[in-house]
Design a protein around this motif. Structure first.
Motif, PDB file in Angstrom:
ATOM      1  N   PHE A  21       0.825  -1.200   0.000  1.00  0.00           N
ATOM      2  CA  PHE A  21       0.000   0.000   0.000  1.00  0.00           C
ATOM      3  C   PHE A  21       0.861   1.253   0.000  1.00  0.00           C
ATOM      4  CE2 PHE A  21       0.577  -1.480   4.333  1.00  0.00           C
ATOM      5  CZ  PHE A  21       0.988  -0.344   5.008  1.00  0.00           C
ATOM      6  N   ILE A  22       0.275   2.337  -0.517  1.00  0.00           N
ATOM      7  CA  ILE A  22       0.904   3.653  -0.571  1.00  0.00           C
ATOM      8  C   ILE A  22      -0.152   4.687  -0.170  1.00  0.00           C
ATOM      9  CG2 ILE A  22       1.972   5.396  -2.060  1.00  0.00           C
ATOM     10  CD1 ILE A  22       2.993   3.168  -3.831  1.00  0.00           C
ATOM     11  N   ASN A  23       0.288   5.710   0.524  1.00  0.00           N
ATOM     12  CA  ASN A  23      -0.598   6.823   0.863  1.00  0.00           C
ATOM     13  C   ASN A  23       0.136   8.125   0.598  1.00  0.00           C
ATOM     14  OD1 ASN A  23      -1.272   8.973   3.179  1.00  0.00           O
ATOM     15  ND2 ASN A  23      -3.133   7.893   2.599  1.00  0.00           N
ATOM     16  N   ILE A  24      -0.484   8.993  -0.177  1.00  0.00           N
ATOM     17  CA  ILE A  24       0.040  10.334  -0.428  1.00  0.00           C
ATOM     18  C   ILE A  24      -1.084  11.311  -0.092  1.00  0.00           C
ATOM     19  CG2 ILE A  24       1.007  11.930  -2.124  1.00  0.00           C
ATOM     20  CD1 ILE A  24       1.938   9.499  -3.731  1.00  0.00           C
ATOM     21  N   SER A  25      -0.796  12.244   0.789  1.00  0.00           N
ATOM     22  CA  SER A  25      -1.850  13.165   1.213  1.00  0.00           C
ATOM     23  C   SER A  25      -1.243  14.509   1.578  1.00  0.00           C
ATOM     24  CB  SER A  25      -2.620  12.593   2.411  1.00  0.00           C
ATOM     25  OG  SER A  25      -1.756  12.432   3.523  1.00  0.00           O
ATOM     26  N   SER A  26      -2.094  15.520   1.596  1.00  0.00           N
ATOM     27  CA  SER A  26      -1.697  16.851   2.036  1.00  0.00           C
ATOM     28  C   SER A  26      -2.585  17.261   3.197  1.00  0.00           C
ATOM     29  CB  SER A  26      -1.796  17.862   0.887  1.00  0.00           C
ATOM     30  OG  SER A  26      -3.141  17.963   0.429  1.00  0.00           O
ATOM     31  N   ALA A  27      -2.120  18.258   3.946  1.00  0.00           N
ATOM     32  CA  ALA A  27      -2.876  18.731   5.104  1.00  0.00           C
ATOM     33  C   ALA A  27      -2.690  20.232   5.252  1.00  0.00           C
ATOM     34  CB  ALA A  27      -2.427  18.002   6.368  1.00  0.00           C
ATOM     35  N   TYR A  28      -3.611  20.842   5.981  1.00  0.00           N
ATOM     36  CA  TYR A  28      -3.642  22.303   6.116  1.00  0.00           C
ATOM     37  C   TYR A  28      -4.199  22.626   7.492  1.00  0.00           C
ATOM     38  CZ  TYR A  28      -4.958  27.139   4.874  1.00  0.00           C
ATOM     39  OH  TYR A  28      -5.086  28.508   4.819  1.00  0.00           O
ATOM     40  N   LYS A  29      -3.554  23.557   8.207  1.00  0.00           N
ATOM     41  CA  LYS A  29      -3.979  23.890   9.565  1.00  0.00           C
ATOM     42  C   LYS A  29      -3.815  25.378   9.801  1.00  0.00           C
ATOM     43  CE  LYS A  29      -2.927  22.927  14.425  1.00  0.00           C
ATOM     44  NZ  LYS A  29      -1.993  22.224  15.346  1.00  0.00           N
ATOM     45  N   VAL A  30      -4.892  26.057  10.172  1.00  0.00           N
ATOM     46  CA  VAL A  30      -4.831  27.499  10.429  1.00  0.00           C
ATOM     47  C   VAL A  30      -4.445  27.732  11.887  1.00  0.00           C
ATOM     48  CG1 VAL A  30      -6.562  27.954   8.664  1.00  0.00           C
ATOM     49  CG2 VAL A  30      -7.268  27.685  11.054  1.00  0.00           C
ATOM     50  N   PRO A  31      -3.873  28.892  12.221  1.00  0.00           N
ATOM     51  CA  PRO A  31      -3.539  29.193  13.621  1.00  0.00           C
ATOM     52  C   PRO A  31      -4.795  29.236  14.492  1.00  0.00           C
ATOM     53  CG  PRO A  31      -2.469  30.741  12.107  1.00  0.00           C
ATOM     54  CD  PRO A  31      -3.460  29.980  11.303  1.00  0.00           C
ATOM     55  N   THR A  32      -4.613  28.916  15.764  1.00  0.00           N
ATOM     56  CA  THR A  32      -5.724  29.019  16.710  1.00  0.00           C
ATOM     57  C   THR A  32      -5.886  30.469  17.151  1.00  0.00           C
ATOM     58  OG1 THR A  32      -4.335  28.674  18.649  1.00  0.00           O
ATOM     59  CG2 THR A  32      -5.194  26.704  17.543  1.00  0.00           C
ATOM     60  N   LEU A  33      -7.029  30.782  17.738  1.00  0.00           N
ATOM     61  CA  LEU A  33      -7.246  32.136  18.252  1.00  0.00           C
ATOM     62  C   LEU A  33      -6.220  32.477  19.333  1.00  0.00           C
ATOM     63  CD1 LEU A  33     -11.153  32.253  18.472  1.00  0.00           C
ATOM     64  CD2 LEU A  33      -9.682  33.255  16.724  1.00  0.00           C
ATOM     65  N   TYR A  34      -5.829  31.487  20.122  1.00  0.00           N
ATOM     66  CA  TYR A  34      -4.817  31.752  21.155  1.00  0.00           C
ATOM     67  C   TYR A  34      -3.474  32.109  20.527  1.00  0.00           C
ATOM     68  CZ  TYR A  34      -2.073  31.196  25.415  1.00  0.00           C
ATOM     69  OH  TYR A  34      -1.241  31.425  26.476  1.00  0.00           O
ATOM     70  N   GLN A  35      -3.094  31.389  19.464  1.00  0.00           N
ATOM     71  CA  GLN A  35      -1.825  31.688  18.799  1.00  0.00           C
ATOM     72  C   GLN A  35      -1.850  33.047  18.113  1.00  0.00           C
ATOM     73  OE1 GLN A  35      -1.687  28.207  16.328  1.00  0.00           O
ATOM     74  NE2 GLN A  35      -0.405  27.070  17.762  1.00  0.00           N
ATOM     75  N   LEU A  36      -3.028  33.535  17.785  1.00  0.00           N
ATOM     76  CA  LEU A  36      -3.143  34.826  17.121  1.00  0.00           C
ATOM     77  C   LEU A  36      -3.250  35.990  18.099  1.00  0.00           C
ATOM     78  CD1 LEU A  36      -5.682  33.905  14.288  1.00  0.00           C
ATOM     79  CD2 LEU A  36      -3.261  34.449  13.970  1.00  0.00           C
ATOM     80  N   TYR A  37      -4.045  35.836  19.178  1.00  0.00           N
ATOM     81  CA  TYR A  37      -4.456  37.001  19.953  1.00  0.00           C
ATOM     82  C   TYR A  37      -4.107  36.960  21.439  1.00  0.00           C
ATOM     83  CZ  TYR A  37      -7.260  37.543  15.742  1.00  0.00           C
ATOM     84  OH  TYR A  37      -7.665  37.654  14.439  1.00  0.00           O
ATOM     85  N   SER A  38      -3.451  35.911  21.917  1.00  0.00           N
ATOM     86  CA  SER A  38      -3.093  35.879  23.336  1.00  0.00           C
ATOM     87  C   SER A  38      -1.907  36.801  23.595  1.00  0.00           C
ATOM     88  CB  SER A  38      -2.729  34.449  23.741  1.00  0.00           C
ATOM     89  OG  SER A  38      -1.486  34.076  23.142  1.00  0.00           O
ATOM     90  N   GLU A  39      -1.416  36.813  24.834  1.00  0.00           N
ATOM     91  CA  GLU A  39      -0.249  37.643  25.160  1.00  0.00           C
ATOM     92  C   GLU A  39       0.987  37.203  24.374  1.00  0.00           C
ATOM     93  OE1 GLU A  39       1.329  36.976  29.131  1.00  0.00           O
ATOM     94  OE2 GLU A  39      -0.115  35.326  29.349  1.00  0.00           O
ATOM     95  N   TYR A  40       0.981  35.948  23.856  1.00  0.00           N
ATOM     96  CA  TYR A  40       2.080  35.467  23.018  1.00  0.00           C
ATOM     97  C   TYR A  40       1.676  35.450  21.543  1.00  0.00           C
ATOM     98  CZ  TYR A  40       3.367  33.694  27.629  1.00  0.00           C
ATOM     99  OH  TYR A  40       3.642  33.582  28.963  1.00  0.00           O
ATOM    100  N   GLY A  41       0.546  36.043  21.227  1.00  0.00           N
ATOM    101  CA  GLY A  41      -0.008  35.934  19.887  1.00  0.00           C
ATOM    102  C   GLY A  41       0.765  36.719  18.840  1.00  0.00           C
TER     103      GLY A  41
END
Length: 250
Positions: free
Chosen positions: A62-82
């Motif tokens: 068997f073979i598997n080829i795939s792609s994936a995509y992940k957007v930032p979380t609200l915490y990663q965007l807007y927290s004190e470390y955002g």
């Protein structure tokens, strides 16, 4: 500070479809795709391509080829470390292997190798000059490894199961690459020997090994966590259909 309603809410819509072709002379194929719409990051597409071939009903490649995509979380965007300038992560993944029954079906084997490349990986970063910490995108992350699983029926009632995993990887930031899979062992081994003594009595012994790992240190070089192993023993006795007495030692 208080966020505006547009910043505090994220919306994503996904549409997906897959096509499955089954047992065409031993050949199987699954092809899939997903289309995503995000109100902040726009459109993206991911795919999945999974062919396999079965020989005599006992050997599968068997073979598997795939792609994936992940957007930032609200915490990663807007927290004190955002960081509002974060980009989404995207990856391409490859996997291939063999699964089969050998030696008059007394041995079952599964071997898999994989490789994954992630771009714009979101990491937690501390500036060595200002000591300010925040989320940022790395250039890319590569990880690869393999797995081996074996099940062996030694005699009737006596079964040995073993699995081994190897994984390694590195991250690239500003033309510098280094190993960053902290707390993750490169080598992991599990083994269990079980014996069905009678229809009511079952006993087993377990062994687990974890290789050395690395732990990140604030403001300094990572340090080594030593390897270790654990042992275990298990036994159970069934009293009819409704009661079981067991002991588990680790």
């Amino acid at each position: 500070s208080k966020l505006s309603p547009d910043s505090a809410h994220a919306r994503q819509f996904s549409h997906y479809a897959s096509l499955l072709l089954h047992n065409l002379g031993g050949f199987n194929l699954e092809v899939g795709g997903r289309f995503n719409y995000h109100n902040i990051y726009g459109n993206n597409q991911t795919i999945s391509f999974n062919p396999s071939y079965l020989i005599n009903g006992r050997h599968k490649f068997f073979i598997n080829i795939s792609s994936a995509y992940k957007v930032p979380t609200l915490y990663q965007l807007y927290s004190e470390y955002g960081n509002k300038d974060l980009l989404p992560e995207s990856s391409i993944n490859y996997e291939g292997g063999y699964q089969g029954a050998l030696w008059q079906d007394r041995v079952n084997v599964r071997v898999v190798g994989f490789q994954r490349e992630t771009r714009d990986l979101i990491i937690f970063y501390t500036d060595p000059t200002t000591f300010r910490s925040f989320y940022r995108n790395a250039d890319k992350q590569k990880a690869y490894g393999g797995e081996l699983e074996v099940g062996w029926q030694i005699i009737k009632g006596l079964q040995l199961n073993v699995n081994y995993t190897y994984v390694t990887g590195k991250i690239t930031q500003q033309d510098t690459s280094f190993y960053n899979l902290y707390r993750r062992p490169k080598h992991a081994l599990n083994a269990e020997l079980g014996y069905q003594v009678t229809p009511a009595l079952y006993v087993s012994a377990q062994y687990k090994y974890i290789s050395k790992r690395w732990e990140g240190a604030f403001g300094g070089a990572p340090y080594t966590l030593g390897d270790y192993y654990t042992l275990g023993a298990y036994g159970e006795y069934r009293l009819g259909q409704t009661l079981k007495v067991f002991g588990d030692f680790r």
